[in-house]
Design an enzyme around this catalytic site. Sequence first.
Site, PDB file in Angstrom:
ATOM      1  N   LEU A   1      44.818 -68.510 -47.714  1.00 19.75           N
ATOM      2  CA  LEU A   1      45.121 -67.254 -47.031  1.00 19.75           C
ATOM      3  C   LEU A   1      46.540 -66.771 -47.281  1.00 19.75           C
ATOM      4  O   LEU A   1      46.810 -65.572 -47.205  1.00 19.75           O
ATOM      5  CB  LEU A   1      44.901 -67.415 -45.516  1.00 19.75           C
TER       6      LEU A   1
ATOM      7  N   GLY B   1      54.333 -69.664 -47.684  1.00 17.83           N
ATOM      8  CA  GLY B   1      55.697 -69.348 -47.277  1.00 17.83           C
ATOM      9  C   GLY B   1      56.632 -70.446 -47.735  1.00 17.83           C
ATOM     10  O   GLY B   1      56.222 -71.372 -48.457  1.00 17.83           O
TER      11      GLY B   1
ATOM     12  N   THR C   1      51.744 -73.693 -46.590  1.00 21.87           N
ATOM     13  CA  THR C   1      50.652 -72.882 -47.128  1.00 21.87           C
ATOM     14  C   THR C   1      49.586 -72.788 -46.037  1.00 21.87           C
ATOM     15  O   THR C   1      49.482 -73.680 -45.177  1.00 21.87           O
ATOM     16  CB  THR C   1      50.051 -73.503 -48.401  1.00 21.87           C
ATOM     17  N   VAL C   2      48.794 -71.706 -46.064  1.00 19.99           N
ATOM     18  CA  VAL C   2      47.816 -71.453 -45.004  1.00 19.99           C
ATOM     19  C   VAL C   2      46.437 -71.296 -45.629  1.00 19.99           C
ATOM     20  O   VAL C   2      46.264 -70.582 -46.629  1.00 19.99           O
ATOM     21  CB  VAL C   2      48.187 -70.185 -44.204  1.00 19.99           C
TER      22      VAL C   2
ATOM     23  N   LYS D   1      47.397 -74.730 -41.279  1.00 20.36           N
ATOM     24  CA  LYS D   1      48.753 -74.472 -41.756  1.00 20.36           C
ATOM     25  C   LYS D   1      49.340 -75.813 -42.175  1.00 20.36           C
ATOM     26  O   LYS D   1      49.620 -76.668 -41.335  1.00 20.36           O
ATOM     27  CB  LYS D   1      49.596 -73.816 -40.658  1.00 20.36           C
TER      28      LYS D   1
ATOM     29  N   ASP E   1      61.392 -63.950 -30.391  1.00 21.88           N
ATOM     30  CA  ASP E   1      61.198 -63.494 -31.777  1.00 21.88           C
ATOM     31  C   ASP E   1      59.979 -62.583 -31.888  1.00 21.88           C
ATOM     32  O   ASP E   1      59.116 -62.777 -32.742  1.00 21.88           O
ATOM     33  CB  ASP E   1      61.047 -64.700 -32.706  1.00 21.88           C
TER      34      ASP E   1
END
Length: 413
Positions: free
Chosen positions: A69, A72, A76-77, A92, A195
């Site tokens: 998906l 980063g 990875t996802v 994740k 955030d």
Amino acid sequence: MLSWLLRSLPRFPLGQTWKPLNFSNPNFGRISASQTVEEETLPGYIASRYYPTRIGEIIKDRYQVIGKLGYGTTSTVWLARDMNCRSYVTLKVFIKATSMGHQLDNELKMYQRLNRASKHPGRRAIRSLLDSFHIDGPEDSHQCLVHPPLFESVWEFLHRNPIQRLPKPVLAFTLRRVFLALDYMHTECQIIHTDIKANNIMFELADDSVFIKSEDDELQNPSPRKELDGRAIYLSRELEILPGKIGAPVLCDFGSATLGSIEHSEDVQPDIYRAPEVILEVPWSYSIDVWNVGCMIWNIFEGGSLFTGHDPEFKAYRSRAHLAEMTNLLGPPPPSLLARGKQTQRFFSDTGEFREATLLQNMTPLEQRETTLEGEDKESFLRMMRRMLQWEPEKRGSAKELAEDEWICRQID
């Protein structure tokens, strides 16, 4: 509501489990070893830090990976099948533990507090953590978090819209959900998010049809990949938008969250969303999240940033420029706030005069900044904004109050 209810039930095996699928279809696109793709394009990328996930792999004798998906700098996802519970999940997978250090410990502690059983309506407006564990890689272990799968973020949804603004009903429903989530966090969990941004609000999906289609697509038309040094780097597969399948927004990403039960004065929040008490080092608490939402609204509804903090002298973000913009919009800060700030003397004189007067040239009140609404609709919207954008934290509305704000209710009802 039914789809959420089913997903909120305890996750126990449902009798007959799913059998593994065969993802060995050899007809996939082969990417040249010399071409840089996906996580390889990130600054400082080191392949050995990443777990070499493969589509079709079964992790923990339970989760079968069916597609990538995203990626980063720290993870990875992947979309996966929970074969025990006959459902779809997101995995994740983080870079190796020695590279992460204790960075994840705080996030896991926050999830432990957030995952408590509660009848609060905001509980279901927060992304849950379903499972967490370590998996062994070639060099080190890797933390893996398991979440319910979501569709896309508000930021992505926004940028698919040609005018890059949320429609009023979508904005109002999103705000209602975010404020309910924050009220649950603030009152029952004693957590401050710190955030909140469009990237950290994601949409659920009404049912599993999108995931079933992605699974079928991977079986019939496997993802292109690059094979190098015994690992595969797959191209991410976007979930296809199906009409009527986008569900409710949920608040995500608690990596920067902190407990509200202790005093804080450290620097937090994205630069342009920093609350005045954060900049001035006044002790801050839950109300910084409310300020944060007020600033974010401008980005997702007004087509720009309420504050930029851009300093013309340094040509970059500076706190003094940000405070000047706040003053231009809201008028000067009250002496009672300045008296509590450890950094007040950097920006204001003993009599409360802003030291960088040249930055106070464009006095533009909120009424003039808002240009998309008219009449009572505009007045009601501005009243809501003023409840969030107050210099003094104590004068801001609470998340619970704002969830029932007049403007929000009018758009939804």
